[in-house]
Design a protein around this motif. Structure first.
Motif, PDB file in Angstrom:
ATOM      1  N   LYS A 127       0.574  -1.327   0.149  1.00  0.00           N
ATOM      2  CA  LYS A 127      -0.214  -0.489  -0.503  1.00  0.00           C
ATOM      3  C   LYS A 127       1.094   1.130  -0.129  1.00  0.00           C
ATOM      4  N   TYR A 128       0.454   2.175  -0.597  1.00  0.00           N
ATOM      5  CA  TYR A 128       1.631   3.612   0.030  1.00  0.00           C
ATOM      6  C   TYR A 128       0.581   4.486   0.725  1.00  0.00           C
ATOM      7  N   SER A 129       1.455   4.692   1.801  1.00  0.00           N
ATOM      8  CA  SER A 129       0.885   5.512   2.871  1.00  0.00           C
ATOM      9  C   SER A 129       1.278   7.147   1.541  1.00  0.00           C
ATOM     10  N   PRO A 130       1.217   8.142   2.590  1.00  0.00           N
ATOM     11  CA  PRO A 130       1.688   9.609   2.169  1.00  0.00           C
ATOM     12  C   PRO A 130       2.509   9.756   2.195  1.00  0.00           C
ATOM     13  N   ALA A 131       3.075   8.989   3.081  1.00  0.00           N
ATOM     14  CA  ALA A 131       5.385   9.633   3.394  1.00  0.00           C
ATOM     15  C   ALA A 131       5.882   8.275   1.790  1.00  0.00           C
ATOM     16  N   ARG A 132       5.193   7.003   1.789  1.00  0.00           N
ATOM     17  CA  ARG A 132       6.137   6.519   0.854  1.00  0.00           C
ATOM     18  C   ARG A 132       5.766   7.148  -0.790  1.00  0.00           C
TER      19      ARG A 132
END
Length: 234
Positions: A69-74
């Motif tokens: 999954k893509y977090s905002p940080a990633r």
């Protein structure tokens, strides 16, 4: 397992050392007027070779880019890495087109497109490299805080120093018209050939600190935001 851990640590140290050398070379490459044209070209070639080595060492990152999954940080880290890679390819391509005395065998010719691409890609690459560097410091700072290596008063002193340098970095960024070079709102880069090397180094180092600090605190905010979203079940 122990040998594997030692190899991973050694690999991490090599990659960090490579990042530092590449950052220094990119910093020096911003000073086209500081060196002879031949030195500028060969430093660019060395930087390009190290860039390729860097990606070979980090090839596993590309394998994982579509996983998880893509977090905002990633999202921020991934976007920075991709844009930095694209800007470096722009620097390399335009550099070969302009260095006809070395790359005379390639079919592309030096023209206004190559000059503008080199000016814009170099400026973007410099800023993105600083953002990338700030993301690495976020990891290092996290480890140092967990181990309580640096006490709070020292952290606050460091923050004040970074704030002061960043303020000057913003002035230097505007004064050097780097933003205009990035967006190609100017068609030529004007260099002060008689300026002292120390002033050039101070200006561009301050600009690098500015964007590294922006990246560090933005990543910190995005990480906290991502954790908050996760805890709220979003």
């Amino acid at each position: 397992i122990i040998l594997g851990g030692e190899n991973m640590k050694m690999r991490a140290k090599i990659k960090m050392g490579l990042d530092i050398v590449m950052t220094i070379l990119l910093l020096l490459q911003m000073g086209y007027h500081m060196f002879e044209e031949g030195i500028h070209k060969w430093l660019g070639i060395i930087l390009s070779v190290l860039f390729v080595v860097h990606h070979v060492l980090n090839w596993t990152w590309y394998r994982s880019i579509f996983k998880g999954k893509y977090s905002p940080a990633r999202v921020f880290r991934t976007a920075t890495n991709i844009l930095l890679t694209l800007s470096m390819f722009g620097i390399m391509l335009s550099g070969m087109m302009l260095a006809r005395d070395i790359f005379h065998f390639i079919p592309f010719k030096a023209n206004s497109f190559a000059r503008l691409l080199h000016m814009s890609a170099t400026s973007w690459g410099f800023v993105l490299a600083a953002l990338h560097m700030g993301q690495h410091f976020h990891i290092v700072a996290g480890k140092m805080k967990r181990r309580d290596i640096i006490k709070k008063p020292v952290w606050w002193s460091m923050r004040c120093v970074v704030a002061g340098i960043s303020g000057y970095g913003w002035y230097a960024f505007i004064n050097r018209e780097i933003g205009k070079h990035m967006l190609l709102t100017v068609q030529f880069a004007f260099f002060e050939f008689g300026e002292p090397f120390t002033r050039f180094l101070l200006d561009y180092t301050a600009i690098m600190v500015l964007y590294a600090a922006i990246s560090y605190y933005l990543l910190k905010f995005l990480t906290m935001w991502g954790k908050k979203k996760t805890s709220n079940g979003e």
